[in-house]
Design an enzyme around this catalytic site. Structure first.
Site, mmCIF file in Angstrom:
data_model
loop_
_atom_site.group_PDB
_atom_site.id
_atom_site.type_symbol
_atom_site.label_atom_id
_atom_site.label_comp_id
_atom_site.label_asym_id
_atom_site.label_seq_id
_atom_site.Cartn_x
_atom_site.Cartn_y
_atom_site.Cartn_z
ATOM 1 N N CYS A 1 28.105 58.224 41.704
ATOM 2 C CA CYS A 1 29.057 57.152 41.951
ATOM 3 C C CYS A 1 28.791 55.990 40.995
ATOM 4 O O CYS A 1 27.647 55.694 40.668
ATOM 5 C CB CYS A 1 29.004 56.589 43.369
ATOM 6 S SG CYS A 1 29.330 57.794 44.640
ATOM 7 N N ARG B 1 29.183 59.371 36.229
ATOM 8 C CA ARG B 1 28.389 59.278 37.446
ATOM 9 C C ARG B 1 29.061 59.934 38.641
ATOM 10 O O ARG B 1 28.484 60.011 39.735
ATOM 11 C CB ARG B 1 28.116 57.819 37.782
ATOM 12 C CG ARG B 1 27.404 57.056 36.706
ATOM 13 C CD ARG B 1 27.223 55.613 37.104
ATOM 14 N NE ARG B 1 26.342 55.503 38.245
ATOM 15 C CZ ARG B 1 25.024 55.458 38.163
ATOM 16 N NH1 ARG B 1 24.447 55.496 36.999
ATOM 17 N NH2 ARG B 1 24.297 55.361 39.247
ATOM 18 N N TRP C 1 31.292 60.346 43.603
ATOM 19 C CA TRP C 1 30.709 61.686 43.664
ATOM 20 C C TRP C 1 30.383 61.877 45.132
ATOM 21 O O TRP C 1 29.476 61.241 45.665
ATOM 22 C CB TRP C 1 29.456 61.769 42.812
ATOM 23 C CG TRP C 1 28.908 63.148 42.656
ATOM 24 C CD1 TRP C 1 29.243 64.071 41.714
ATOM 25 C CD2 TRP C 1 27.902 63.772 43.460
ATOM 26 N NE1 TRP C 1 28.509 65.218 41.883
ATOM 27 C CE2 TRP C 1 27.686 65.063 42.951
ATOM 28 C CE3 TRP C 1 27.167 63.376 44.580
ATOM 29 C CZ2 TRP C 1 26.767 65.961 43.509
ATOM 30 C CZ3 TRP C 1 26.252 64.258 45.138
ATOM 31 C CH2 TRP C 1 26.064 65.535 44.593
ATOM 32 N N ASN D 1 27.274 52.811 46.218
ATOM 33 C CA ASN D 1 26.675 53.968 45.547
ATOM 34 C C ASN D 1 25.347 54.231 46.234
ATOM 35 O O ASN D 1 24.570 53.303 46.434
ATOM 36 C CB ASN D 1 26.490 53.620 44.061
ATOM 37 C CG ASN D 1 25.499 54.520 43.371
ATOM 38 O OD1 ASN D 1 25.389 55.698 43.712
ATOM 39 N ND2 ASN D 1 24.784 53.988 42.406
ATOM 40 N N GLY D 2 25.102 55.492 46.628
ATOM 41 C CA GLY D 2 23.840 55.821 47.300
ATOM 42 C C GLY D 2 24.092 56.557 48.606
ATOM 43 O O GLY D 2 25.203 57.051 48.841
ATOM 44 N N GLU E 1 15.634 75.382 29.316
ATOM 45 C CA GLU E 1 16.616 74.354 28.947
ATOM 46 C C GLU E 1 17.890 75.000 28.379
ATOM 47 O O GLU E 1 18.997 74.582 28.701
ATOM 48 C CB GLU E 1 15.998 73.371 27.941
ATOM 49 C CG GLU E 1 16.918 72.271 27.456
ATOM 50 C CD GLU E 1 17.443 71.354 28.547
ATOM 51 O OE1 GLU E 1 17.002 71.444 29.707
ATOM 52 O OE2 GLU E 1 18.350 70.560 28.243
ATOM 53 N N LYS F 1 21.607 74.513 29.936
ATOM 54 C CA LYS F 1 22.731 74.011 29.138
ATOM 55 C C LYS F 1 23.918 74.959 29.278
ATOM 56 O O LYS F 1 25.042 74.552 29.432
ATOM 57 C CB LYS F 1 22.364 73.891 27.647
ATOM 58 C CG LYS F 1 21.490 72.735 27.272
ATOM 59 C CD LYS F 1 22.175 71.395 27.264
ATOM 60 C CE LYS F 1 22.110 70.639 28.560
ATOM 61 N NZ LYS F 1 20.927 70.067 29.056
ATOM 62 N N GLU G 1 25.378 75.001 33.119
ATOM 63 C CA GLU G 1 25.956 73.780 33.695
ATOM 64 C C GLU G 1 27.298 73.408 33.086
ATOM 65 O O GLU G 1 28.132 72.819 33.752
ATOM 66 C CB GLU G 1 24.981 72.604 33.655
ATOM 67 C CG GLU G 1 24.663 72.058 32.279
ATOM 68 C CD GLU G 1 23.663 70.898 32.326
ATOM 69 O OE1 GLU G 1 23.566 70.203 33.341
ATOM 70 O OE2 GLU G 1 22.975 70.682 31.306
ATOM 71 N N HIS H 1 9.492 92.947 36.324
ATOM 72 C CA HIS H 1 9.250 92.845 37.756
ATOM 73 C C HIS H 1 10.526 92.554 38.528
ATOM 74 O O HIS H 1 10.502 91.838 39.531
ATOM 75 C CB HIS H 1 8.180 91.783 38.031
ATOM 76 C CG HIS H 1 6.883 92.090 37.355
ATOM 77 N ND1 HIS H 1 6.053 93.096 37.794
ATOM 78 C CD2 HIS H 1 6.307 91.570 36.246
ATOM 79 C CE1 HIS H 1 5.001 93.160 36.989
ATOM 80 N NE2 HIS H 1 5.139 92.248 36.029
ATOM 81 N N LYS I 1 25.672 62.645 36.283
ATOM 82 C CA LYS I 1 24.559 62.448 35.355
ATOM 83 C C LYS I 1 23.361 61.799 36.022
ATOM 84 O O LYS I 1 22.222 62.137 35.759
ATOM 85 C CB LYS I 1 25.019 61.585 34.187
ATOM 86 C CG LYS I 1 23.932 61.496 33.130
ATOM 87 C CD LYS I 1 24.480 61.144 31.794
ATOM 88 C CE LYS I 1 23.426 61.264 30.732
ATOM 89 N NZ LYS I 1 23.056 62.653 30.449
HETATM 90 C C1 G6P Z 1 21.025 65.353 36.178
HETATM 91 C C2 G6P Z 1 21.471 65.404 34.721
HETATM 92 C C3 G6P Z 1 20.407 66.116 33.889
HETATM 93 C C4 G6P Z 1 19.075 65.413 34.034
HETATM 94 C C5 G6P Z 1 18.661 65.300 35.506
HETATM 95 C C6 G6P Z 1 17.483 64.365 35.674
HETATM 96 O O1 G6P Z 1 21.008 66.622 36.720
HETATM 97 O O2 G6P Z 1 22.707 66.083 34.599
HETATM 98 O O3 G6P Z 1 20.806 66.091 32.535
HETATM 99 O O4 G6P Z 1 18.098 66.126 33.342
HETATM 100 O O5 G6P Z 1 19.734 64.743 36.280
HETATM 101 O O6 G6P Z 1 17.922 63.062 35.350
HETATM 102 P P1 G6P Z 1 17.009 61.930 34.755
HETATM 103 O O7 G6P Z 1 17.932 60.763 34.570
HETATM 104 O O8 G6P Z 1 15.953 61.657 35.793
HETATM 105 O O9 G6P Z 1 16.428 62.414 33.479
#
Ligand code: G6P
Length: 611
Positions: free
Chosen positions: A2, A27, A75, A101-102, A484, A488, A491, A507, A606
């Site tokens: 949010c 957000r 969100w 927000n929260g 990673e 990528k 997501e 396994h 994010k």
């Molecule tokens: C979300 C973002 C990721 C990020 C993660 C941790 O899932 O989409 O890209 O790695 O949060 O966020 P931070 O701000 O703590 O790195």
């Protein structure tokens, strides 16, 4: 999670609110709303869906006149995405109007209390409860908005950033926060409020960070702060160094591609901040040789991609600096009563510095009396403010939900910690240190070269746009890179993908390999090259289509793999900084080929400020 904005000043509020919300859409983006007041009249407009819906509904803000307002992009946490659940929420007669927000953890209990006092609820949100709780205390004690907010703050458990308007107080916005971000910006002709820097960067760089359980009162000409007792407090104004342009797309179709291209700079800027006279120098984080020398164990705690950086960090720090490292997901660490040994340090990695689980992990470590170091990108964020030591990454504002340049800058930060600790403990020679520094300094240019080859990856990736599954395999650091790469891919392209330690395949996972399944073998580590090659041969003989990601010179892999991506040679420790680039590009191009919203993938946000 949010985004909230606010403006009071000489200009029309609605267009400014919409502009700010546009910058915060990363957000959350399932619904949006705003409230603007003109004299006595408060107009609330909400729309389900992307911000564009709200812009249409308000004729880009022109249909909602007034100089004072608040806005929100959502969100969903409590209650589905819908117009009724969208913010702002209001108390009867628009006495109190608010955005939030929260997460308010005790909202059920507070809701019951308010129901008993005759309040009615129209939405399923915890926000409506917060707004009505403030309304309740405002009417009960007949005090000021500050008193009412403070009474509510004492009762609310959980996290919140609240922006509120009171019918009785025209041209004023009130704000309070706990564990959710909020900044306030000032100019000569107005005051701004936002969850994050990009929301206000277009107007000002002079900001205040609101502290936990503090209240701010914004008017067109000034901002005043109060503590929980209602006493006025002084706060220092800070200047944001980021320029507004860096939060724009700058000719790229998506923020993600722009941010991929910004990686050489992010890496260079982070290196420049901590490499002094040929040595890793962490004095900016108040970590001197004496402190580093005495560290016997490190705990790295993070979420998402930052956790993957921690995985790389474990391999690099253990091997280079000879210090045992444990890596934890913040959401696990905080609830498992971790046993932390003396002479250790807890390192929290976070781009936003606001991730709820990472913040809780940091506080737990502090409670246990262990020194904390935060690797953070956003200056002044909660994690940066709470940690004992702060090592900023210099990636600049990152907007795309899928992180790229912040991840790359974090990798550099852990490399530098390894180097500084290795030098402090004298486990590497001066010559070796010089070689490693040289290799780090070469990375920005090498990253540039990898990005230059993007078209070849686009061509390859487009063939897999309809794929169901993909697997990433590797050993050691290569496994961490695979994690990673897999994140990528899944997501932003919504293609199911998994990363496996190559030796684990047999396994269970190998039974998922069918004719044509895409398997990406990551093979940057010479010592493990042949081992991973054997695993690739095993999946190939079960029908897999093989892509290999390896360093220049390993041309024999072409006998095994169907498609090979080469990266420049570097020290094995630093290979993730180069190998991750093609994997980011693959995710990007897959998402593009599938016609998806690259920068705003479904269900994600994010900044994850809820558990
Ligand atoms: C979300 C973002 C990721 C990020 C993660 C941790 O899932 O989409 O890209 O790695 O949060 O966020 P931070 O701000 O703590 O790195």
């Amino acid at each position: 999670m949010c985004g909230i904005v606010g403006y009071v000043g000489q200009k029309q509020a609605a267009p400014i609110l919409l502009h700010g919300l546009g910058k915060l859409e990363y957000r959350g983006y399932d619904s949006a709303g705003l409230a603007v007041r003109e004299g006595e009249e408060i107009t609330v407009v909400k729309a389900k869906g992307r911000l564009a819906e709200l812009s249409n509904k308000t004729a880009d803000g022109q249909a909602v006149p007034g100089n004072c307002g608040i806005g929100h992009t959502r969100w969903a946490t409590h209650g589905e995405p819908s117009e009724i659940n969208a913010h702002p929420h209001v108390s009867d007669g628009n006495f109190v109007v608010g955005v939030h927000n929260g997460i308010i953890e005790n909202y059920q209990e507070l809701r019951e209390k308010l129901l008993n006092h005759g309040y009615k609820f129209y939405s399923q949100t915890d926000t409506e409860v917060a707004v009505k709780l403030v309304d309740y205390y405002y009417k009960k004690y007949l005090g000021t908005p500050i008193d009412a907010i403070n009474h509510a703050q004492v009762r609310i458990r959980g996290s919140y950033a609240l922006a509120l308007m009171f019918k009785d107080y025209p041209n004023e916005i009130y704000a309070a926060r706990k564990d959710s971000p909020m900044i306030i910006g000032t100019t000569e002709d107005g005051s701004f409020l936002g969850s994050d820097v990009p929301a206000i960067l277009n107007y000002t760089r002079n900001v205040y960070y609101v502290g936990d359980m503090e209240v701010a009162r914004l008017t067109a000409s000034d901002v005043t702060f109060f503590n929980l007792d209602g006493d006025q407090i002084e706060k220092e104004q800070k200047v944001i160094e980021w320029d507004a342009e860096s939060a724009e797309k700058g000719g790229f179709e998506h923020f993600m591609m722009k941010e991929i291209h910004e990686q050489p700079k992010a890496v260079q800027d982070t290196l420049s901040a901590y490499l002094k006279d040929g040595h890793a120098d962490l004095s900016a984080a108040e970590l001197d040789t004496e402190i580093l020398k005495n560290i016997e164990r490190m705990y790295i705690v993070a979420c998402g991609s930052a956790y993957h950086v921690g995985m790389v960090g474990k391999y690099v720090i253990e091997s280079m600096a000879d210090i045992p490292v444990e890596v934890d997901l913040a959401s696990e660490f905080r609830y498992r009563d971790p046993k932390l040994v003396k002479n250790s340090i807890v390192i929290i990695i976070s781009q936003s510095g606001e991730t709820a689980d990472s913040l809780a992990a940091l506080r737990l470590a502090k409670k246990k009396g262990i020194p904390t170091l935060a690797i953070v990108n956003v200056v002044g964020s909660s994690i940066a403010r709470d940690a004992d030591h702060v090592m900023y990454t210099y990636a600049g504002p990152e907007i795309s939900v899928a992180t790229t340049k912040a991840y790359s800058a974090q990798l550099i930060a852990v490399d530098l910690i390894a180097l500084a600790a290795a030098a402090a403990k004298e486990v590497i020679s001066d010559e070796r240190e010089a070689e490693l520094v040289k290799a780090l300094q070469a990375l920005p240019e090498q990253i540039e070269k990898v990005i230059e080859n993007k078209e070849r990856l686009q061509w390859f990736t487009s063939k897999f746009a309809n794929e169901k599954d993909a697997f990433f395999i590797g050993r050691g650091i290569d496994y961490a890179i695979g994690l990673e790469g897999s994140l990528k891919m899944k997501e932003i392209s919504y293609i199911h993908s998994e990363a496996y330690a190559a030796g684990e395949l047999k396994h269970g996972t190998i039974s998922l390999i069918e004719e044509g399944t895409l398997v990406i073998g990551i093979m940057t580590q010479d010592a493990l090259f042949e081992k991973t090659r054997s695993n690739m041969v095993e999946v190939k003989s079960r029908g897999a289509y093989l892509m290999a990601l390896t360093e220049n010179g390993h041309y024999s892999i072409e006998d095994t793999a169907d498609f090979v991506v080469y990266i420049p040679k570097t020290e094995p420790y630093f290979a993730p900084s180069l190998a991750v680039i093609p994997l980011q590009l693959m995710g990007y191009y897959l998402s593009l080929a599938r016609g998806l919203d690259v920068d705003k993938p479904r269900n994600l946000a994010k900044s994850v400020t809820v558990e």
